[in-house]
Design a protein around this motif. Structure first.
Motif, PDB file in Angstrom:
ATOM      1  N   ILE A  13      16.384   8.200   4.274  1.00 30.40           N
ATOM      2  CA  ILE A  13      15.414   9.085   4.917  1.00 30.40           C
ATOM      3  C   ILE A  13      14.613   8.321   5.974  1.00 30.40           C
ATOM      4  O   ILE A  13      14.368   8.843   7.077  1.00 30.40           O
ATOM      5  N   VAL A  14      14.233   7.080   5.666  1.00 19.94           N
ATOM      6  CA  VAL A  14      13.511   6.267   6.648  1.00 19.94           C
ATOM      7  C   VAL A  14      14.382   6.028   7.877  1.00 19.94           C
ATOM      8  O   VAL A  14      13.942   6.202   9.021  1.00 19.94           O
TER       9      VAL A  14
ATOM     10  N   ARG B  86       5.593   1.755   6.735  1.00 23.02           N
ATOM     11  CA  ARG B  86       6.399   1.305   5.609  1.00 23.02           C
ATOM     12  C   ARG B  86       5.568   1.204   4.328  1.00 23.02           C
ATOM     13  O   ARG B  86       4.391   0.831   4.386  1.00 23.02           O
ATOM     14  N   PRO B  87       6.132   1.598   3.176  1.00 26.14           N
ATOM     15  CA  PRO B  87       7.529   1.976   3.014  1.00 26.14           C
ATOM     16  C   PRO B  87       7.789   3.478   2.943  1.00 26.14           C
ATOM     17  O   PRO B  87       8.941   3.887   2.903  1.00 26.14           O
ATOM     18  N   GLN B  88       6.744   4.358   2.968  1.00 23.28           N
ATOM     19  CA  GLN B  88       7.033   5.738   2.575  1.00 23.28           C
ATOM     20  C   GLN B  88       6.254   6.822   3.302  1.00 23.28           C
ATOM     21  O   GLN B  88       6.114   7.929   2.793  1.00 23.28           O
TER      22      GLN B  88
ATOM     23  N   ARG C  12       4.965  12.207   3.038  1.00 27.37           N
ATOM     24  CA  ARG C  12       4.885  11.155   2.024  1.00 27.37           C
ATOM     25  C   ARG C  12       6.151  11.197   1.176  1.00 27.37           C
ATOM     26  O   ARG C  12       6.539  12.256   0.690  1.00 27.37           O
ATOM     27  N   MET C  13       6.802  10.059   0.998  1.00 25.18           N
ATOM     28  CA  MET C  13       7.995   9.980   0.168  1.00 25.18           C
ATOM     29  C   MET C  13       7.656   9.387  -1.197  1.00 25.18           C
ATOM     30  O   MET C  13       6.897   8.421  -1.289  1.00 25.18           O
TER      31      MET C  13
ATOM     32  N   TRP D 151       0.840  -1.195   0.000  1.00 28.86           N
ATOM     33  CA  TRP D 151       0.000   0.000   0.000  1.00 28.86           C
ATOM     34  C   TRP D 151       0.873   1.243   0.000  1.00 28.86           C
ATOM     35  O   TRP D 151       1.830   1.338   0.768  1.00 28.86           O
ATOM     36  N   PHE D 152       0.526   2.181  -0.852  1.00 24.42           N
ATOM     37  CA  PHE D 152       1.308   3.400  -1.073  1.00 24.42           C
ATOM     38  C   PHE D 152       0.398   4.598  -0.835  1.00 24.42           C
ATOM     39  O   PHE D 152      -0.678   4.708  -1.437  1.00 24.42           O
ATOM     40  N   CYS D 153       0.815   5.501   0.064  1.00 22.74           N
ATOM     41  CA  CYS D 153       0.006   6.686   0.358  1.00 22.74           C
ATOM     42  C   CYS D 153       0.242   7.715  -0.734  1.00 22.74           C
ATOM     43  O   CYS D 153       1.342   8.266  -0.853  1.00 22.74           O
ATOM     44  N   ALA D 154      -0.787   7.987  -1.534  1.00 27.52           N
ATOM     45  CA  ALA D 154      -0.587   8.726  -2.769  1.00 27.52           C
ATOM     46  C   ALA D 154      -1.055  10.172  -2.729  1.00 27.52           C
ATOM     47  O   ALA D 154      -0.331  11.085  -3.133  1.00 27.52           O
ATOM     48  N   VAL D 155      -2.286  10.412  -2.251  1.00 25.57           N
ATOM     49  CA  VAL D 155      -2.926  11.716  -2.436  1.00 25.57           C
ATOM     50  C   VAL D 155      -3.688  12.100  -1.173  1.00 25.57           C
ATOM     51  O   VAL D 155      -4.330  11.242  -0.540  1.00 25.57           O
ATOM     52  N   LEU D 156      -3.626  13.366  -0.801  1.00 20.28           N
ATOM     53  CA  LEU D 156      -4.524  13.897   0.225  1.00 20.28           C
ATOM     54  C   LEU D 156      -5.912  13.981  -0.398  1.00 20.28           C
ATOM     55  O   LEU D 156      -6.108  14.634  -1.431  1.00 20.28           O
TER      56      LEU D 156
END
Length: 376
Positions: free
Chosen positions: A207-208, A282-284, A298-299, A46-51
């Protein structure tokens, strides 16, 4: 040794019990390893993409790079968020080249005018009426799994995504000690007060690792250690399950000068007041919780040695809507970010050195980073 040969790595001694080894330097520079991380880390989880508030109405969209894929995230006519690969099903042209924007009803490929609805279905194409055997649903855009949580849109490119509860929510629960400990911060109800983007010339793992430890805090974070004195001892809040770093006795708020902050978020519990909690998802994603606001990182890894970090400062809606001065609270973590990213870049330039070919070491207050290395 002939010209062009690389000198052998300097041998590493056997480590004493108090030290643990890190990943070898090539893990931070090798394009092949970075490509593997794109495929096996960023394109499977899962990737956090957009507000979510950044696409507030039907037709609003953002394009996001996840691993090797460009993804369109758009608000549908029914108000739901949809996501699909940014690739026309006809000849593979990039459908959308803008980072964000607004369309009325559909996306049209600029090459042959294949047109897709906000739900990704094929709705029109030149001479499509002459091809009655073409299924418009079958030839729609390839969809991406979507979840909304904490006011953000999370995406997963995998055909079968991992459990969101066990991975994303699980990371938060493991850090805070309980799955509902973050609920009182009402993150999904907060409003964007400030956003700053940082183009960091460092590998995403640098960075992590930096965010996870505080061994460096006394050296490079004078403002932060004034507000959170325990950080000067080198133990990060993330070193302990459920621990929030306590504000100093003379500190009134989480601000650059320790002056009073803003009204406490109503749901924040008494035991969470005057404390700072840091969470790595994880991961970003990094989530920073303080009584009156939330800082959400968010990275977006771009190359093996370059990462875009998008940092949001979130406040109660009435704080943002009233134009309340938030500069002092923003400035504290902005300085922390600049200090951290400078340190990451200082490390990155040495990752190809023969001195670091076998990696470095972690002292006891950093041993929890080894779990992240094992996960990678």
């Amino acid at each position: 040794m002939t010209t062009g040969e690389i000198a052998p790595a300097i041998a590493s001694p056997e480590l004493p019990a108090s030290l643990r080894g890190t990943l070898p330097g090539r893990y931070y520079t090798d394009p092949t390893i970075f490509a593997a991380e794109q495929a096996l880390v960023f394109e499977t989880g899962w990737f956090c993409a957009v507000l979510a508030a950044d696409i507030p109405m039907p037709g609003a969209f953002e394009t996001v790079q996840i691993g090797r894929e460009s993804v369109i995230v758009a608000r549908g006519r029914d108000g739901a968020v949809n996501a699909y690969l940014n690739v026309c099903r006809h000849r593979g042209a990039r459908l959308c080249t803008e980072d964000r924007g607004m369309v009325r009803r559909s996306f049209q490929c600029p090459y042959h005018a294949w047109t897709y609805g906000l739900d990704g279905k094929l709705v029109a194409a030149p001479n499509l009426g002459d091809m009655p055997d073409v299924d418009k649903v079958e030839f729609g855009l390839h969809r991406v799994h979507v979840r909304e949580w904490l006011g953000y849109v999370w995406l997963c490119l995998a055909e079968e995504p991992p459990s969101f509860e066990e991975t994303v929510v699980g990371d938060v629960a493991a850090r805070l000690g309980a799955p509902d400990a973050i609920v009182g911060y009402q993150v999904a109800d907060l409003k964007l007060g400030r956003r700053i983007e940082y183009d960091v010339k460092a590998n995403w793992k640098q960075i992590v690792e930096n965010f996870m430890e505080c061994y460096h805090c006394a050296t490079i974070h004078p403002e932060l250690t004034e507000v959170l004195p325990e950080f000067a001892n080198g133990l990060a809040a993330q070193y302990f399950v459920g621990h929030g770093a306590e504000f100093g006795e003379d500190v009134a708020g989480f601000t650059v000068d320790g002056s009073a902050g803003l009204e406490r978020i109503p749901g924040v519990a008494e035991e969470q007041d005057r404390r700072y909690y840091a969470i790595t998802v994880r991961p970003q994603v990094f989530i920073n919780l303080v009584p009156d606001h939330v800082v959400f990182h968010r990275m977006f890894p771009l190359t093996a040695d370059r990462t875009l970090v998008r940092c949001d400062w979130l406040y109660l809606p009435e704080v943002v809507d009233s134009g309340t001065d938030i500069d002092r609270s923003v400035e504290l973590f902005h300085r922390v970010n600049l200090q951290d990213f400078d340190a990451c870049e200082r490390c990155q330039v040495s990752m190809d050195s023969r001195s670091y070919a076998r990696g470095g070491v972690l002292v006891p207050s950093e041993h929890h980073i080894a779990e992240f290395h094992d996960w990678v």
